[in-house]
Motif scaffolding. Structure first.
Motif, PDB file in Angstrom:
ATOM      1  N   GLU A 125      -3.355  -3.291 -40.630  1.00  0.00           N
ATOM      2  CA  GLU A 125      -2.307  -4.314 -40.667  1.00  0.00           C
ATOM      3  C   GLU A 125      -1.049  -3.769 -41.357  1.00  0.00           C
ATOM      4  O   GLU A 125       0.072  -3.989 -40.891  1.00  0.00           O
ATOM      5  N   VAL A 128       0.729  -1.322 -39.011  1.00  0.00           N
ATOM      6  CA  VAL A 128       1.427  -2.033 -37.933  1.00  0.00           C
ATOM      7  C   VAL A 128       2.732  -2.624 -38.456  1.00  0.00           C
ATOM      8  O   VAL A 128       3.807  -2.418 -37.891  1.00  0.00           O
ATOM      9  N   GLY A 174      -1.339  -3.066 -32.210  1.00  0.00           N
ATOM     10  CA  GLY A 174       0.103  -3.141 -31.993  1.00  0.00           C
ATOM     11  C   GLY A 174       0.889  -1.881 -32.311  1.00  0.00           C
ATOM     12  O   GLY A 174       2.118  -1.913 -32.352  1.00  0.00           O
TER      13      GLY A 174
END
Ligand code: 7PM
Length: 274
Positions: A125, A128, A174
């Protein structure tokens, strides 16, 4: 050979200079003194032809004593800010920890170099969100114990399978494909012969369609073969850099920048001249 690092295009193999941001046992000049020395070392490596500086606070080094995240931040953030401001070069941050990833990129790091391939909770996370490039490295086990009994049926297949899975995970979260570098992780949970098998078959990793980052500099696979201490592994390291170049490495992570840049240039010139 074509790839980008943080949007900058390269058409030749790039040498990454290793900058250790650990307390200097020979000086008691404090953090500012250490920071000056870090900047000077980074400048020297850039003058010698490095095109990216890899900054580590040592918590990712196998066998090293674990340092706290606060300590890792203290060691790395000021040098990242200073090197970005004064030298304006590409910077990578060698860390496993999401707090360090986030703050290092905010301080100016362009690439997250994670020997743990974004496996730590929060790391994916953070990577990203940061928008930085990432290098995903293969490791069997964890640094504290990985060299005790490394085992593979076919090391190249297993490294390919692992990196393919981690790349898929990163992309699903992502991270754009062009931001991903892959690294077979020489020395990380591998016996001497495992490392040489992997190096011999390194080109198999190109099926993963990502630029490869290769770290062989001064490693045990050289020292244990040659019976040389780390201070006497330059010739072995240069041989490794040439092999990696011939097998298509994009980034070569080294301590001895000037010598490696010469060796890589000669090797690459040969490869592109018909
Ligand atoms: C002791 C053992 C001290 C090993 C330092 C090391 C790599 C890396 C390192 C690598 C990427 C060293 C290693 N190695 N990051 N960080 N690839 N991406 O020899 O091979 O520098 S630490």
């Amino acid at each position: 050979m074509k790839f980008t690092i943080a949007g900058q295009s390269f058409d030749h193999p790039v040498v990454m200079g290793i900058l250790n941001c650990t307390p200097d046992s020979f000086s008691d000049g404090g953090r500012y003194y250490a920071e000056d020395k870090a900047i000077a070392h980074a400048k020297q490596m850039l003058d010698d032809g490095a095109e990216i500086i890899d900054i580590g606070g040592e918590s990712t080094r196998p066998g090293a004593v674990e340092v706290s995240i606060e300590e890792e931040l203290q060691r790395t953030l000021a040098p990242i800010r200073a090197i970005k401001a004064e030298l304006g070069c590409l910077i990578s941050i060698d860390t496993r920890h999401h707090q360090v990833m986030t703050e290092a990129v905010a301080a100016g790091a362009d690439l997250i170099n994670d020997i743990n391939a974004l496996n730590e909770p929060g790391a994916l996370e953070a990577a990203v969100k940061s928008g930085a490039d990432v290098c995903l490295m293969h490791m069997q086990g964890q640094p504290e114990t990985m060299q005790q009994a490394p085992q593979y049926t076919n090391i190249t297949d297993e490294v390919v399978r692992y990196l393919k899975e981690r790349k898929q995970v990163a992309m699903a979260a992502g991270i754009a494909e062009h931001k991903i570098f892959l690294d077979p992780g020489f020395g990380f949970g591998k016996s001497l012969d495992h490392n040489y098998q992997l190096l011999n078959h390194m080109e198999d990793l190109h099926q993963l369609n990502s630029p490869l980052l290769i770290g062989l500099s001064r490693k045990s696979m050289l020292g244990n073969l040659l019976n040389r201490p780390t201070s006497e592994r330059l010739a072995g390291s240069l041989a490794g850099a040439c092999i990696a170049t011939m097998k298509g490495a994009a980034i070569i992570r080294v301590h001895d920048v000037r010598e490696t840049v010469d060796a890589v240039r000669v090797t690459y010139k040969t490869m592109v001249t018909d």
